[in-house]
Design an enzyme around this catalytic site. Structure first.
Site, mmCIF file in Angstrom:
data_model
loop_
_atom_site.group_PDB
_atom_site.id
_atom_site.type_symbol
_atom_site.label_atom_id
_atom_site.label_comp_id
_atom_site.label_asym_id
_atom_site.label_seq_id
_atom_site.Cartn_x
_atom_site.Cartn_y
_atom_site.Cartn_z
ATOM 1 N N PRO A 1 0.854 -1.199 0.000
ATOM 2 C CG PRO A 1 0.092 -0.944 2.197
ATOM 3 C CD PRO A 1 0.888 -1.855 1.320
ATOM 4 C CG ASP B 1 5.003 -0.928 2.700
ATOM 5 O OD1 ASP B 1 3.852 -0.665 3.081
ATOM 6 O OD2 ASP B 1 5.444 -2.094 2.606
ATOM 7 C CG HIS B 2 0.793 4.769 4.516
ATOM 8 N ND1 HIS B 2 1.030 5.124 5.824
ATOM 9 C CD2 HIS B 2 0.207 5.851 3.939
ATOM 10 C CE1 HIS B 2 0.601 6.360 6.041
ATOM 11 N NE2 HIS B 2 0.104 6.836 4.904
ATOM 12 N NE ARG B 3 2.768 -3.437 3.623
ATOM 13 C CZ ARG B 3 3.112 -4.529 2.936
ATOM 14 N NH1 ARG B 3 2.382 -5.632 3.035
ATOM 15 N NH2 ARG B 3 4.173 -4.511 2.142
ATOM 16 C CB CYS C 1 7.017 4.964 8.382
ATOM 17 S SG CYS C 1 7.197 5.522 6.674
#
Length: 471
Positions: free
Chosen positions: A264, A441-443, A445
């Protein structure tokens, strides 16, 4: 009769495409003579024969995909070929190279491979690989005249009569190391290996040629389109060609698909005034024109300093079989950078880049770029990155919504540097501007971390003197 199996050419690759044969059935070949050119997902490699003798069978046609561990070429090395028996002249333990399961030495090397050493014995390959050969395109013309590489039968017979012919290879198991020695005119038989049981390693060859660099490999041929007839049912247009997606392009496609489907991603960007950095470098170049790092080296140095402050972007998100997830943190940064080559976009990485100065980074960037473009970059150099820097400004564009180099967590893109109007101290001025784009990758940070990292790198570019003083 000795059958040479396609070896594992690095990093556990399971197959390779047979680009062209460099010899023909009935030819007389010598130890270490290139017999075929194959293309893996990472590089183009000439495969040398570990045996001398007469080519009995070529297993496969140009254009086919051959699984690692499957037969590549069979060579008649016995007295029936007018040569001495192999056991009479094999040296350095090389007689162990034969069909799988034939002796204890081969089993020892297979055990070494399973232990993760990365060393693969020529003639053994990776165990338990299965697959189906598939014809994919017409054979390519060989880059090398095979006849020119084959010793004259009369000369071979005379040498055999003298009892000095070498029928099997010395203890050097890596095709790339063999090629390095051959290009440098170095006889492997004269070397003493520093590896286990006298195994000849790359460092042994490099030391023997006194630091001389191996000649760059020839550029890989461009993919050929296979003519096809018929009409596309969707567009109604005639189909003029079909180009199989394989090798490097197949690997790139798989990584890009995995990146977009699993990560994501989010994107942040900022315009940056690079005038001060360009002026700093111009001043250094006037003082020392031959020892001034390129802009990419300075940008890499700023990125590494930013990752030290925001290490979350140098992690990897992994999911276990039970569905649990964790973030892997690393002791160091393997900094990848995008390099455009004739075979497509590659991302070689600088191992432990955080330990290098700007000048050292510049040297590594130049070395790895040359290796990637020549096809000489190793699989490890192309797959070990933890963060990627992409200078797409060389293509004359300002920005790009880049795709993360899976399975990494972030990629920083740099656009072209051009003159633009910019407000400085309340007044309009013409400055050298560029755009930085961070895809993350928003997972791993949140936006605050990503924005903080991007702002740090931007400030370093705008005020390079103060940042470089702390590095």
């Amino acid at each position: 009769m000795r059958t040479f199996l396609l070896p594992d050419l690095g990093e556990g690759l399971t197959d390779a495409e047979l680009v062209t044969w460099l010899v023909a059935e009935g030819d007389t070949i010598a130890v270490d003579q290139p017999v075929a050119e194959v293309e893996t997902a990472k590089s183009l490699v000439e495969v040398p024969s570990p045996f001398a003798g007469i080519v009995e069978t070529l297993h496969g046609a140009a254009g086919e995909s051959i699984d690692v561990g499957k037969p590549l070429i069979s060579v008649r090395t016995t007295a029936a070929a007018g040569l001495p028996e192999p056991g009479a002249v094999a040296s350095g333990g090389a007689a162990a190279v034969s069909a799988p399961g034939s002796d204890a030495a081969g089993e020892a090397y297979r055990q070494e491979e399973r232990a993760g050493s990365g060393n693969v014995l020529i003639g053994y390959g990776t165990p338990d690989n299965h697959g189906t050969n598939r014809r994919t395109r017409a054979p390519r013309r060989a880059r090398t005249n095979a006849a020119a590489l084959v010793p004259a039968p009369a000369a071979a017979a005379a040498t055999a009569a003298a009892g000095t012919v070498t029928l099997e290879a010395p203890r050097c198991i890596n095709p790339l190391v063999r090629r390095l020695a051959r290009d440098a005119g170095l006889a492997l038989m004269t070397l003493t290996g520093s590896g286990a049981d006298g195994l000849i390693l790359r460092r042994d060859v490099e030391q023997a040629i006194a630091g001389a660099q191996a000649p760059a490999a020839e550029t890989a041929p461009a993919a050929e389109a296979v003519p096809a007839s018929g009409t596309d049912t969707r567009s109604g247009l005639a189909i003029t060609s079909r180009t199989p997606v394989k090798g490097l392009r197949r690997t790139v496609a798989a990584n890009l698909s995995a990146s977009r489907s699993e990560i994501p991603e989010a994107t942040v960007w900022v315009d940056v005034d690079a005038t001060a950095l360009l002026e700093l470098r111009a001043g250094m170049k006037r003082r020392d024109p031959d020892n001034t790092p390129g802009l990419m080296a300075f940008l890499a140095r700023f990125v590494l300093a930013g990752l030290r402050r925001f290490p979350e972007l140098n992690t990897r998100y992994v999911r276990g079989e039970a569905g649990d997830a964790e973030l892997l943190e690393f002791d160091g940064v393997n900094l990848g950078f995008a390099a455009q080559t004739d075979r497509g976009l590659m991302v070689p990485s600088i191992r432990h880049a955080e330990k290098l100065s700007a000048r050292e980074l510049d040297a590594e960037i130049r070395r790895l770029t040359s290796a990637a473009r020549s096809g000489a970059a190793t699989p490890a150099e192309l797959t070990s990155g933890t963060f990627t820097l992409n200078n797409y400004g060389v293509f004359g564009v300002d920005g790009s919504a880049a795709i993360i180099n899976y399975p990494e967590s972030a990629i920083l893109g740099i656009g072209r540097i051009i003159d633009k109007p910019w407000v400085v101290d309340g007044e309009l001025a013409v400055r050298k501007l560029t755009e930085l784009t961070l895809v993350f990758d928003h997972r791993v940070c949140d936006g605050g971390t990503a924005g903080g990292f991007l702002r740090y790198v931007a400030d370093a570019i705008e005020n390079p003197g103060s940042v470089l003083a702390d590095l």
